[in-house]
Design an enzyme around this catalytic site. Structure first.
Site, PDB file in Angstrom:
ATOM      1  NE  ARG A  25      -3.611  -0.624  -0.152  1.00 29.33           N
ATOM      2  CZ  ARG A  25      -4.822  -0.514   0.401  1.00 29.33           C
ATOM      3  NH1 ARG A  25      -5.206  -1.362   1.313  1.00 29.33           N
ATOM      4  NH2 ARG A  25      -5.659   0.433   0.026  1.00 29.33           N
ATOM      5  NE  ARG A  29      -4.241   2.268   3.021  1.00 24.06           N
ATOM      6  CZ  ARG A  29      -4.300   1.206   3.778  1.00 24.06           C
ATOM      7  NH1 ARG A  29      -3.220   0.717   4.329  1.00 24.06           N
ATOM      8  NH2 ARG A  29      -5.448   0.623   4.024  1.00 24.06           N
ATOM      9  NE  ARG A  38      -9.255   9.222  -3.384  1.00 15.32           N
ATOM     10  CZ  ARG A  38     -10.443   9.774  -3.220  1.00 15.32           C
ATOM     11  NH1 ARG A  38     -10.746  10.889  -3.836  1.00 15.32           N
ATOM     12  NH2 ARG A  38     -11.346   9.202  -2.453  1.00 15.32           N
ATOM     13  CG  ASP A  75      -9.208  -1.683  -4.330  1.00 17.94           C
ATOM     14  OD1 ASP A  75      -8.724  -0.967  -3.447  1.00 17.94           O
ATOM     15  OD2 ASP A  75      -9.908  -2.690  -4.073  1.00 17.94           O
ATOM     16  CE1 TYR A 150     -13.814  -5.721   1.314  1.00 13.29           C
ATOM     17  CE2 TYR A 150     -12.216  -7.289   0.475  1.00 13.29           C
ATOM     18  CZ  TYR A 150     -12.544  -6.261   1.328  1.00 13.29           C
ATOM     19  OH  TYR A 150     -11.618  -5.768   2.210  1.00 13.29           O
TER      20      TYR A 150
END
Ligand code: 1CP
Length: 336
Positions: A25, A29, A38, A75, A150
């Protein structure tokens, strides 16, 4: 040709001058440079689906943190979406699926080949071009069990009761879904490799909610099928929370096993010293003062030993970690 090929060589089990280092990651982040991009967009998905922007944030940690590898900005949830279950990324909350699959009819409607994921392959091609051989590029996917979590739960969860319930109430239905995800993932990873991914990582983030026996039947079985098909480049399997399956993990037909910080380094090494291990610093170490970070990083490196080793955290870097501390971690690995 790669100028810095430490990661690829370590993943192949070859001798390296020092172990390579990257962070799960690392793109997104933590970097203010990521947040600037972003925040200028409508949302996370626009970033993922625009190859020019995705490649830019993929390369940021290489420029800013000096890591030995880039990981493509995407992702794991792009697979369920391409199969027919779109996701939404909700600010400060995480992913949410307006529709889930809990019946045979719903699973039958899902696609599993010829999936539309060209934006990922374009982002990989563009990133490879921009990197120009500086460091290897890691491609990735979620492992089938985590993706099933998910698709049946509909979002993040502490317990993932829906997928676990299915393993008891209708295991055949779970297998039907896992089969479809596995087929999709094989095609997806092969296409990532064709587009230029040098190494692949499978993230099984929710391996730890299953017993070792169930993880064998509903997790590792499908990972093994992927590994048998995807053998063009070295593959890393990271099964978070699966310390109880150390022997089974080490027997997988892949080059590298990722360890979380709760896993015992010596226990994994003892099963097969010829495999490469990756990990496993507790991400919380990076909240500590400089001396503590240096001390824990060096201690960990001593335990893993110099060869067959890729330095990383035991899970993704936490979003509120100071990038200066991350850089200290990277520099410590390079200097020690
Ligand atoms: O708006 C934002 O910036 C959202 C935050 C974010 C980011 C930056 C999400 C939401 N996903 C990503 C990118 C991402 N996801 C990458 C590539 C870039 C990088 O960070 O290096 C990768 C490798 C992932 C993988 C991923 N997504 C995993 C496996 C790794 C892990 O951390 O265990 C999982 C479980 C996801 C799902 C997901 N996506 C995003 C969130 C908040 C979550 C977790 C949801 C949950 O708690 O269940």
């Amino acid at each position: 040709m790669l100028q810095n090929d430490l990661l690829v060589r370590a993943a192949r089990g070859e001798t390296t001058e020092r172990p390579p280092v990257w962070l799960m990651r690392q793109a997104g982040r933590i970097l203010p440079e990521y947040r600037a991009i972003r925040n200028s967009l409508s949302g996370f998905k626009e970033l993922v689906e625009t190859p020019e922007l995705a490649s830019e944030v993929t390369i940021q940690p290489v420029d800013i943190l000096d890591v030995d590898a880039a990981i493509i900005f995407s992702d794991i949830l792009v697979i369920p979406e391409a199969m027919g279950l779109p996701y939404e990324m909700i600010e400060k909350k995480g992913p949410s699926f307006p529709r889930v699959v809990r019946s045979a009819a719903e699973i039958d409607k899902l696609g599993s080949s010829g999936l539309e994921l060209n934006y990922v392959y374009d982002a990989i091609r563009l990133t490879k071009k921009k990197l120009d051989g500086r460091v290897p590029l890691i491609g990735f996917a979620g492992a089938p069990w985590t993706i099933m979590c998910y698709m049946t739960e509909g979002g993040g969860s502490k317990t993932f009761s829906w997928p676990r319930r299915m393993l008891y109430s209708d295991p055949g239905l779970a297998e039907k879904l896992l089969d479809k995800i596995t087929i999709s993932t094989i095609e997806y990873l092969k296409n990532q490799i064709k587009a230029g991914a040098d190494v692949i990582q499978l993230f099984d983030s929710w391996a730890g909610v299953l017993s070792p026996e169930q993880y064998g039947d509903f997790g590792l079985k499908y990972i093994r099928r992927i590994l048998e098909e995807v053998d063009e480049v070295p593959v890393t399997v990271f099964a978070k929370g699966a310390a109880g399956s150390s022997k089974d993990l080490m027997e997988l037909p892949c080059r590298t096993i990722g360890l979380d910080w709760q896993m015992n380094i010596h226990e994994f090494r003892a099963h097969d010293p010829s495999k490469t291990l990756q990990g496993n610093l507790d991400p919380c170490v990076l909240y500590a003062d400089e001396d503590t970070i240096i001390q824990h990083t060096r201690k960990m490196m001593g335990e893993f030993g110099k060869s067959n080793y890729i330095v990383n955290l035991g899970h993704g870097v936490y979003p509120d970690t100071d990038p200066v501390k991350v850089k200290l971690f990277v520099d410590t690995v390079k200097g020690s």
